[in-house]
Structure formats: structure tokens, C-alpha cells
Scaffold this motif. Structure first.
Motif, PDB file in Angstrom:
ATOM      1  N   HIS A 129       0.464  -0.920   0.320  1.00 53.43           N
ATOM      2  CA  HIS A 129      -0.264  -0.054   0.030  1.00 53.43           C
ATOM      3  C   HIS A 129       0.674   1.584  -0.111  1.00 53.43           C
ATOM      4  CE1 HIS A 129      -3.507  -2.883   1.537  1.00 53.43           C
ATOM      5  NE2 HIS A 129      -3.563  -2.157   0.023  1.00 53.43           N
ATOM      6  N   VAL A 130       2.206   0.747   0.264  1.00 53.13           N
ATOM      7  CA  VAL A 130       3.168   2.490   0.916  1.00 53.13           C
ATOM      8  C   VAL A 130       3.926   2.383  -0.912  1.00 53.13           C
ATOM      9  CG1 VAL A 130       4.456   1.786   2.164  1.00 53.13           C
ATOM     10  CG2 VAL A 130       3.470   3.801   2.394  1.00 53.13           C
ATOM     11  N   ASN A 131       3.387   1.657  -1.001  1.00 51.06           N
ATOM     12  CA  ASN A 131       4.554   1.804  -2.594  1.00 51.06           C
ATOM     13  C   ASN A 131       4.470   2.872  -3.550  1.00 51.06           C
ATOM     14  OD1 ASN A 131       6.072  -0.010  -5.170  1.00 51.06           O
ATOM     15  ND2 ASN A 131       7.010  -0.178  -2.718  1.00 51.06           N
ATOM     16  N   PRO A 132       2.635   3.179  -3.636  1.00 52.25           N
ATOM     17  CA  PRO A 132       3.460   4.447  -4.196  1.00 52.25           C
ATOM     18  C   PRO A 132       4.295   5.724  -4.028  1.00 52.25           C
ATOM     19  CG  PRO A 132       1.168   3.386  -4.799  1.00 52.25           C
ATOM     20  CD  PRO A 132       2.568   2.532  -3.662  1.00 52.25           C
ATOM     21  N   VAL A 133       3.403   5.607  -3.382  1.00 56.88           N
ATOM     22  CA  VAL A 133       4.065   7.097  -1.739  1.00 56.88           C
ATOM     23  C   VAL A 133       6.251   6.550  -2.241  1.00 56.88           C
ATOM     24  CG1 VAL A 133       4.941   8.122   0.179  1.00 56.88           C
ATOM     25  CG2 VAL A 133       2.213   6.972  -0.492  1.00 56.88           C
ATOM     26  N   LYS A 134       6.795   5.348  -1.605  1.00 57.80           N
ATOM     27  CA  LYS A 134       7.846   5.082  -1.326  1.00 57.80           C
ATOM     28  C   LYS A 134       8.682   5.415  -2.669  1.00 57.80           C
ATOM     29  CE  LYS A 134      11.079   1.321  -1.896  1.00 57.80           C
ATOM     30  NZ  LYS A 134      10.886   0.121  -2.259  1.00 57.80           N
ATOM     31  N   HIS A 135       7.655   4.888  -4.472  1.00 60.35           N
ATOM     32  CA  HIS A 135       7.867   6.006  -5.983  1.00 60.35           C
ATOM     33  C   HIS A 135       8.349   7.211  -6.065  1.00 60.35           C
ATOM     34  CE1 HIS A 135       9.864   2.054  -6.913  1.00 60.35           C
ATOM     35  NE2 HIS A 135       8.900   1.032  -6.245  1.00 60.35           N
ATOM     36  N   GLY A 136       7.219   7.897  -5.725  1.00 60.86           N
ATOM     37  CA  GLY A 136       7.519   9.278  -5.318  1.00 60.86           C
ATOM     38  C   GLY A 136       5.882   9.573  -6.157  1.00 60.86           C
ATOM     39  N   TYR A 137       4.740   8.817  -6.594  1.00 60.45           N
ATOM     40  CA  TYR A 137       3.752   9.279  -7.325  1.00 60.45           C
ATOM     41  C   TYR A 137       2.708   9.931  -7.011  1.00 60.45           C
ATOM     42  CZ  TYR A 137       5.738   5.371 -10.552  1.00 60.45           C
ATOM     43  OH  TYR A 137       6.981   5.268 -11.297  1.00 60.45           O
ATOM     44  N   VAL A 138       2.830   9.436  -5.862  1.00 57.66           N
ATOM     45  CA  VAL A 138       1.401  10.686  -4.502  1.00 57.66           C
ATOM     46  C   VAL A 138       2.276  10.964  -3.389  1.00 57.66           C
ATOM     47  CG1 VAL A 138       0.035   9.402  -5.493  1.00 57.66           C
ATOM     48  CG2 VAL A 138       0.672   8.404  -4.003  1.00 57.66           C
ATOM     49  N   GLU A 139       1.551  11.572  -2.375  1.00 60.90           N
ATOM     50  CA  GLU A 139       1.876  11.953  -0.997  1.00 60.90           C
ATOM     51  C   GLU A 139       1.325  10.910  -0.595  1.00 60.90           C
ATOM     52  OE1 GLU A 139       2.298  16.398  -0.279  1.00 60.90           O
ATOM     53  OE2 GLU A 139       3.219  17.116  -2.315  1.00 60.90           O
ATOM     54  N   ARG A 140       0.303  10.326  -0.754  1.00 60.47           N
ATOM     55  CA  ARG A 140      -0.670  10.001   0.368  1.00 60.47           C
ATOM     56  C   ARG A 140      -0.709   8.236  -0.515  1.00 60.47           C
ATOM     57  NH1 ARG A 140      -5.835  12.478   3.222  1.00 60.47           N
ATOM     58  NH2 ARG A 140      -6.667  11.687   0.719  1.00 60.47           N
ATOM     59  N   ALA A 141      -0.734   7.568  -0.361  1.00 59.82           N
ATOM     60  CA  ALA A 141      -0.924   5.880  -0.622  1.00 59.82           C
ATOM     61  C   ALA A 141      -2.389   6.740  -0.765  1.00 59.82           C
ATOM     62  CB  ALA A 141      -0.964   4.858   0.760  1.00 59.82           C
ATOM     63  N   SER A 142      -3.654   7.012   0.001  1.00 58.48           N
ATOM     64  CA  SER A 142      -5.162   6.489  -0.592  1.00 58.48           C
ATOM     65  C   SER A 142      -4.850   7.571  -2.078  1.00 58.48           C
ATOM     66  CB  SER A 142      -5.473   7.664   0.567  1.00 58.48           C
ATOM     67  OG  SER A 142      -5.312   8.703   0.848  1.00 58.48           O
ATOM     68  N   ASP A 143      -4.237   7.990  -2.419  1.00 52.90           N
ATOM     69  CA  ASP A 143      -4.939   8.795  -3.309  1.00 52.90           C
ATOM     70  C   ASP A 143      -4.044   7.983  -4.612  1.00 52.90           C
ATOM     71  OD1 ASP A 143      -5.332  10.869  -2.343  1.00 52.90           O
ATOM     72  OD2 ASP A 143      -2.954  11.920  -2.092  1.00 52.90           O
ATOM     73  N   TRP A 144      -3.451   7.046  -4.630  1.00 55.97           N
ATOM     74  CA  TRP A 144      -3.552   6.229  -5.797  1.00 55.97           C
ATOM     75  C   TRP A 144      -4.276   4.877  -6.959  1.00 55.97           C
ATOM     76  CZ3 TRP A 144       0.643   6.796  -9.040  1.00 55.97           C
ATOM     77  CH2 TRP A 144       0.704   6.030 -10.579  1.00 55.97           C
ATOM     78  N   PRO A 145      -4.790   5.565  -7.572  1.00 60.67           N
ATOM     79  CA  PRO A 145      -6.256   4.267  -7.936  1.00 60.67           C
ATOM     80  C   PRO A 145      -5.966   3.135  -8.403  1.00 60.67           C
ATOM     81  CG  PRO A 145      -5.409   5.784  -9.942  1.00 60.67           C
ATOM     82  CD  PRO A 145      -4.095   6.316  -8.813  1.00 60.67           C
TER      83      PRO A 145
END
Length: 176
Positions: A129-145
């Protein structure tokens, strides 16, 4: 040499699956095709999805296998195959892949880890769940669709601001 994998019928596994090109965005650009491939394979060869995140060029998933089955490799092969069949040909294909009838979309192998207990599972679900944040795609995990985090939020298991750092601290009634 044959690559040996851990196989436990009914086991729970964490996977990392990559596209051949780490510069590609094909997985999110064609998320509809990926979803259909997973749905079709899952109907024929069931498994339970505990967590999943799809990033532009790789994905992480946690599956629970049926009690009498551990053949996750077949499922990944079929998902990759169905996805590849549905995607227009655009990639350069080397002689080795061409001789085997392969496309150049996916890395040949994937990484798996057999989950060992509840703490290991929780740690891997968080990682997914935190992977999109780790890669810098979003600031909040819940923002990744393209993440199972939304199911966890709907079920009340996580909040939309899960794993967020507070943007500022408040001291004596004022933001610092």
C-alpha cells in the motif's frame, strides 16, 4: 538449470512482477487489460487477493492460494500471456524471445516470498500500500488509484490518511 520456488498448497505469497522496460507506463496505461486478464485467470484458477498495487512498470500482489493448490506460477504465466495478447505490438523482440514465441513486455521471472505468519503478512500488506508513495507517485497512499488500499479504507481497516506524515506540527496553537 531449473529455478526452484517455494510452493505450499494454501499458502499466502507476496509477489513482485516487472515489465521488461522499467521506463514503461504500460501497466497503468492499460489497467483495463490487466484487470480483465486477472479476472479471467482467477475464474479458471482461483486465488484470493489480499493486497495489490499496480505501478507504471511493476506491481506487487499478495495472494492466498486454494488449500489444494500452490501453482501460482501458472497463474502469473496466464495473466502475463493474456495481457500480452491484448496489447498491440510495439516492442522490439530479441532473437531469444522470438524463438520461444514470447513478446518483450515482461521480465521473464517474478519474485515471490512465502508469507510466514500474521506479522509478516501485515508488513507486506503495508509495503504494497505504501509503494506508490515510496516511488514518489503520490504523497498519500490513498491517492493512488491502482491499489487495494481503497478496499481496506472502505472496510474501515485503514483511514485515507494512513501512513501520512503530518505536514506541520502545531505548538501553542500556531503552525510551525
Amino acid at each position: 538449470m531449473r529455478y526452484r520456488r517455494t510452493t505450499v498448497p494454501g499458502g499466502t505469497y507476496f509477489f513482485t512482477v516487472n515489465l521488461a522496460s522499467r521506463a514503461s507506463d504500460l501497466l497503468v496505461k492499460r489497467i483495463d487489460v490487466l484487470r480483465e486478464a486477472v479476472k479471467t485467470v482467477k475464474q479458471r484458477y482461483p486465488f484470493r487477493i489480499l493486497a495489490w498495487v499496480v505501478l507504471p512498470e511493476h506491481m506487487h500482489a499478495i495472494w492466498e492460494m486454494p488449500t489444494d493448490d500452490a501453482d501460482y506460477s501458472k497463474r502469473w504465466m496466464l495473466i502475463k500471456q493474456r495481457f500480452s495478447w491484448a496489447i498491440e505490438r510495439y516492442e522490439a523482440i530479441g532473437a531469444s524471445r522470438r524463438s520461444k514465441g514470447e513478446r518483450g513486455i515482461w521480465q521473464r521471472r517474478f519474485w515471490e516470498h512465502c508469507i510466514k505468519g500474521e506479522q509478516d503478512l501485515a508488513r507486506h500488506v503495508d509495503y504494497v500500500h505504501v509503494n506508490p508513495v515510496k516511488h514518489g507517485y503520490v504523497e498519500r497512499a490513498s491517492d493512488w488509484p491502482y491499489s487495494s488500499i481503497h478496499r481496506y479504507i472502505r472496510q474501515g481497516m485503514l483511514t485515507p490518511d494512513w501512513a501520512c506524515e503530518p505536514d506541520a506540527t502545531i505548538q501553542d496553537g500556531e503552525r510551525s
